[in-house]
Enzyme design. Structure first.
Site, short mmCIF file in Angstrom:
data_model
loop_
_atom_site.label_atom_id
_atom_site.label_comp_id
_atom_site.label_asym_id
_atom_site.label_seq_id
_atom_site.Cartn_x
_atom_site.Cartn_y
_atom_site.Cartn_z
N GLU A 166 -93.48 -29.85 -32.38
CA GLU A 166 -93.04 -29.88 -33.78
C GLU A 166 -91.54 -29.61 -33.90
O GLU A 166 -90.85 -30.24 -34.70
CB GLU A 166 -93.85 -28.89 -34.60
CG GLU A 166 -95.29 -29.32 -34.82
CD GLU A 166 -96.11 -28.30 -35.59
OE1 GLU A 166 -95.54 -27.24 -35.94
OE2 GLU A 166 -97.30 -28.55 -35.85
N HIS A 200 -98.74 -31.78 -42.19
CA HIS A 200 -99.87 -30.86 -42.25
C HIS A 200 -100.89 -31.26 -43.31
O HIS A 200 -101.89 -30.55 -43.51
CB HIS A 200 -99.38 -29.43 -42.51
CG HIS A 200 -98.60 -28.84 -41.37
ND1 HIS A 200 -97.29 -29.19 -41.13
CD2 HIS A 200 -98.94 -27.94 -40.42
CE1 HIS A 200 -96.85 -28.52 -40.07
NE2 HIS A 200 -97.83 -27.77 -39.63
#
Length: 313
Positions: A166, A200
């Protein structure tokens, strides 16, 4: 340092970031939905499959940025430096951001310390052993605990694979793209976390289907998570641009994954609230001084960080 007015336009930079975000998320589901592979036989195999997909996505994003960004130098140090991957000022990039981040968790750390002391007191009262013996037994069991963690697939997801992939994508790749596209540093701090939070959203379907939550409850859970990721993403972007080193947001990411949400208060434990308030005041006071670019770079006038992280005010 490259010219900040590169060959990218703002729309192209934004579209590239959105494309990388969608590619990162979609690749996680590619084995089942696109390649039609059979479902994994165990949760461990399922996570390993996702690790491989995340790694492929990260490598592809890094390669894509190397082709799109106007990088003139072919030296390895310069190429890696674009992504904040550097071999200098390593301890500064690890210790200072870790200390700064821990201040936000002063309440949580105080509570953990109080619980640990209470646990030692209980052992002492039950076994009649001195406190030093309890500490010694905990130290002796430490290697076994580390071995257990190393074999835990969730440990690798939360503290290795997820933070590394990430940060590579949402900080190391996207921030140079947005800066090269002409966005100001302050705009990037709030724009980059938007893509981070979008990645997300896929958790909503998982929470809704796997945990049998109502749509309202799943929305509230995801809303809280998205708010947290936006705040953390802004902070991580700030660290990356101030230091020019990928280690800074990476260390903060791992620490935040370990600590979870900060503890604001605990009933009948006013010390925890006091620690939280004191920690947040200290965090705000030290935010800029402890991230001074000259702490992480030898030169700030002739910036050695490709997009000018060092000279950002």
């Amino acid at each position: 340092m490259e010219d900040s007015n590169g060959n990218l336009s703002k729309p192209v930079a934004v579209i590239a970031c959105i494309a990388m975000t969608l590619f990162y998320v979609s690749l996680l589901y590619a084995p089942t939905l696109i390649l039609r592979l059979p479902p994994p036989q165990s949760f461990k195999n399922f996570m390993i499959r996702r690790f491989i997909c995340a790694a492929i996505s990260s490598v592809a994003s890094v390669t894509f940025c190397a082709l799109v960004l106007p990088i003139r130098s072919v030296e390895a140090s310069s190429l890696f430096g674009v992504y904040g991957i550097r071999s200098d000022h390593i301890w500064q990039a690890m210790i200072f951001p870790l200390f700064l981040t821990s201040l936000m968790y002063a309440g949580s750390l105080t509570l953990k310390s109080m619980l640990l002391v209470n646990k030692w007191k209980e052992h002492w009262n039950q076994d009649g052993r001195p406190l030093l013996d309890c500490i010694r037994s905990n130290l002796l069991s430490f290697p076994g605990q580390m071995s257990s963690l190393a074999s835990n697939i969730l440990f690798w997801r939360n503290f290795v694979v997820a933070p590394l992939t990430e940060e590579l994508l949402f900080r190391a790749c996207m921030i140079p793209l947005l800066l090269c596209g002409g966005f100001k540093a302050y705009n990037v701090i709030f724009l980059c976390p938007t893509f981070f939070s979008l990645a997300h959203l896929n958790h909503m379907t998982e929470i809704y289907s796997r945990h049998n939550y109502s749509l309202l409850k799943a929305s509230m859970v995801i809303g809280l998570q998205l708010g947290y990721t936006v705040i953390f993403g802004s902070y991580a972007s700030f660290l990356f641009m101030r230091t020019g080193n990928l280690l800074a947001p990476l260390v903060a990411h791992v620490f935040c994954n370990y600590m979870g949400l900060p503890v604001l208060f605990v009933q009948r434990k006013g010390l925890v609230t006091m620690a939280f308030v004191a920690g947040m005041i200290s965090f705000a006071w030290l935010l800029f001084p402890i991230t001074r670019p000259d702490l992480y770079n030898d030169r700030t006038n002739n910036c050695r960080c490709w997009q000018g992280y060092c000279s950002w005010k």
